[in-house]
Design an enzyme around this catalytic site. Structure first.
Site, short mmCIF file in Angstrom:
data_model
loop_
_atom_site.label_atom_id
_atom_site.label_comp_id
_atom_site.label_asym_id
_atom_site.label_seq_id
_atom_site.Cartn_x
_atom_site.Cartn_y
_atom_site.Cartn_z
N PHE A 292 0.80 -1.22 0.00
CA PHE A 292 0.00 0.00 0.00
C PHE A 292 0.83 1.27 0.00
CE2 PHE A 292 -3.23 -2.98 1.39
CZ PHE A 292 -4.37 -2.51 0.74
N HIS B 207 13.40 -8.76 2.94
CA HIS B 207 12.46 -8.46 4.01
C HIS B 207 12.97 -8.99 5.34
CE1 HIS B 207 9.56 -7.60 0.75
NE2 HIS B 207 8.92 -6.91 1.67
N LYS C 72 8.94 -12.66 7.85
CA LYS C 72 8.10 -12.82 6.68
C LYS C 72 8.20 -14.25 6.17
CE LYS C 72 6.84 -10.67 2.27
NZ LYS C 72 5.42 -10.57 2.69
#
Length: 238
Positions: free
Chosen positions: A104, A136, A140
């Site tokens: 996002f 990451h 994750k």
């Protein structure tokens, strides 16, 4: 706007802070230990639910939210392959609303637009081979990241010499996508076009999750006034 939060980890707490700072009300927070609250009047009163959970939980959360008459904004990844067709049908034929994005961040939305444009240009220059790398945090679980998959799909769609993307490949007909898990890295995505003469590299490096959280709240504001299966490209016209 009345918001519900599904998932109350680091992202959920950051989304809560940003939503409150923008004048929104948090009417319900659902986490692992209070799943019964999907049936509560508080949850049903929400205009939009923002969902950030695990891949195996996401689709079930959508169904529960929709059953309560609540639109969903979700940043969960890893569910699309198994449930994508069902979600598309629900949004197209059954009046449900899901705004889904693998990322996002406004910066990633801009980066994605640059990625698409650069791939279109580089299709004309076969002397450049292209590869991707994403990094990451160690927590994750899925790989490559949802953002990396989105970026890779954009490249494959525009570069005729790549049939698809794959991890750990040396076959030049595939776009190679590598993943690294290190420390508490929020997210780094790099695309490289390499030739004998030079290399062209574009990178997005997130300083923190704050950009993701702000983007999710902006998406919720957009979703309140729209319906169907929505994406970042609906919210940003570039």
């Amino acid at each position: 706007m009345k918001l519900a939060l599904i998932g109350y980890g680091k992202m959920g707490k950051m989304i809560e802070q940003i939503a409150l700072s923008r004048g929104h009300e948090i009417v319900s927070i659902i986490d692992i230990d209070n799943q019964q609250d999907f049936d509560s009047e508080a949850f049903k009163s929400a205009d939009v639910a923002i969902e950030f959970t695990a891949p195996q939980a996401a689709y079930g959360n959508y169904l529960k939210a929709w059953a309560a008459g609540v639109k969903v904004v979700s940043g969960s990844t890893g569910w699309m392959k198994e449930h994508g067709d069902e979600v598309r049908k629900a949004c197209a034929e059954e009046g449900k609303t899901l705004f889904w994005a693998s990322n996002f961040s406004i910066g990633v939305a801009i980066f994605s637009a640059v990625n698409r444009y650069l791939a279109k240009i580089m299709n004309q220059f076969p002397q450049y081979d292209v590869e991707m790398e994403e990094t990451h945090h160690v927590h994750k679980l899925d790989h490559p990241s949802g953002t990396a998959i989105t970026l890779a799909d954009e490249i494959v769609e525009r570069i005729d010499r790549k049939e698809a993307w794959k991890e750990d490949t040396t076959d030049k007909k595939y776009l190679r996508v590598d993943h690294i898990r290190r420390g508490e890295v929020a997210g780094i995505h790099t695309v490289r076009y390499d030739s004998e003469a030079d290399i062209i590299t574009i990178t997005h490096d997130a300083h923190s999750r704050q950009g993701f959280a702000l983007g999710a709240v902006l998406a919720a504001e957009y979703t309140k006034e729209h319906q169907g299966l929505l994406t970042i490209s609906d919210m940003f016209s570039f």
